[in-house]
Enzyme design. Structure first.
Site, PDB file in Angstrom:
ATOM      1  N   ASN A  42      -2.706  11.252  -6.319  1.00  0.00           N
ATOM      2  CA  ASN A  42      -1.815  12.383  -5.715  1.00  0.00           C
ATOM      3  C   ASN A  42      -1.615  12.476  -6.717  1.00  0.00           C
ATOM      4  OD1 ASN A  42      -1.497   9.306  -6.586  1.00  0.00           O
ATOM      5  ND2 ASN A  42       0.627   9.675  -6.018  1.00  0.00           N
ATOM      6  N   GLU A  44       2.091  15.179  -8.439  1.00  0.00           N
ATOM      7  CA  GLU A  44       3.506  14.904  -7.929  1.00  0.00           C
ATOM      8  C   GLU A  44       3.581  15.968  -8.806  1.00  0.00           C
ATOM      9  OE1 GLU A  44       5.068  11.260  -9.215  1.00  0.00           O
ATOM     10  OE2 GLU A  44       4.250  10.430  -7.126  1.00  0.00           O
ATOM     11  N   GLU A  55      -4.838  11.956  -0.249  1.00  0.00           N
ATOM     12  CA  GLU A  55      -6.102  12.043   1.341  1.00  0.00           C
ATOM     13  C   GLU A  55      -6.225  13.666   1.111  1.00  0.00           C
ATOM     14  OE1 GLU A  55      -3.352   9.683   0.677  1.00  0.00           O
ATOM     15  OE2 GLU A  55      -3.327   8.347   2.872  1.00  0.00           O
TER      16      GLU A  55
HETATM   17  N1  THU Z   1       0.863   8.361  -1.547  1.00  0.00           N
HETATM   18  C1  THU Z   1      -0.220   9.520  -1.044  1.00  0.00           C
HETATM   19  O1  THU Z   1      -1.079   9.789  -2.268  1.00  0.00           O
HETATM   20  N2  THU Z   1      -1.214   9.167  -0.318  1.00  0.00           N
HETATM   21  C2  THU Z   1      -0.550   8.101   0.351  1.00  0.00           C
HETATM   22  O2  THU Z   1      -1.264   7.021   1.784  1.00  0.00           O
HETATM   23  C3  THU Z   1       0.548   7.477   0.742  1.00  0.00           C
HETATM   24  C4  THU Z   1       1.680   8.515  -0.610  1.00  0.00           C
HETATM   25  C5  THU Z   1       1.631   9.426  -2.931  1.00  0.00           C
HETATM   26  C6  THU Z   1       2.982  10.243  -2.908  1.00  0.00           C
HETATM   27  C7  THU Z   1       3.162   9.934  -3.757  1.00  0.00           C
HETATM   28  O3  THU Z   1       3.169  10.456  -4.792  1.00  0.00           O
HETATM   29  C8  THU Z   1       3.347   8.547  -4.543  1.00  0.00           C
HETATM   30  O4  THU Z   1       2.342   8.012  -2.901  1.00  0.00           O
HETATM   31  C9  THU Z   1       4.391   7.962  -3.722  1.00  0.00           C
HETATM   32  O5  THU Z   1       4.941   9.072  -2.380  1.00  0.00           O
END
Ligand code: THU
Length: 132
Positions: A42, A44, A55
């Site tokens: 992820n 941000e 994903e």
């Molecule tokens: N997040 C993911 O990368 N994948 C998931 O399956 C759930 C949520 C990330 C998005 C955000 O950066 C952080 O987790 C909190 O929601």
């Protein structure tokens, strides 16, 4: 099965997450039908809304590199309970990967295995447009 290389690769990808706002790091590893593994984490953004999940990073990296057939995806977060893909990620996974196996894990153990069709019942896809 523990010691699944796909889970290991997702754990390694999680270390590269850029999550200063939530501090919730996620890693993903997507396996193609020929065994190639493409990872994502992820990433941000200070606007929050432009954040992209691990994903989707993995799927878009893979597709952009020419991969179009997939078998499994592993998703890793540092949680006791399973961390399943969010709704938008389920849709993107369905679009490009179809009914793949979704392996959930934390830093030390697997927390679940699912078929994507069970996580996204009654999906919308190209067939609904009459073009698939
Ligand atoms: N997040 C993911 O990368 N994948 C998931 O399956 C759930 C949520 C990330 C998005 C955000 O950066 C952080 O987790 C909190 O929601």
């Amino acid at each position: 099965m523990e010691h699944d290389v796909l889970v290991t690769r997702a754990r390694e990808a999680r270390e590269r997450a850029v999550a200063p706002y939530s501090t919730f790091k996620v890693g993903a590893a997507l396996e193609t039908v020929d065994g190639t593994i493409i990872t994502g984490c992820n990433i941000e953004n200070s606007t929050y809304g432009l954040t992209i999940c691990a994903e989707r990073v993995a799927v878009f990296k893979a597709v952009s590199e020419g991969h179009r057939a997939f078998r499994r995806v592993a998703v890793v977060a540092d949680t006791q309970a399973p961390t399943p893909p969010c709704g938008p990620c389920r849709q993107i996974l369905w679009e490009f990967c179809g009914d793949i196996e979704v392996i959930l894990a934390n830093l030390t153990a697997e927390t679940g295995r699912h078929r994507l069709k069970d996580l996204l019942p009654l999906p919308f896809d190209a067939r609904n447009l009459g073009t698939g």
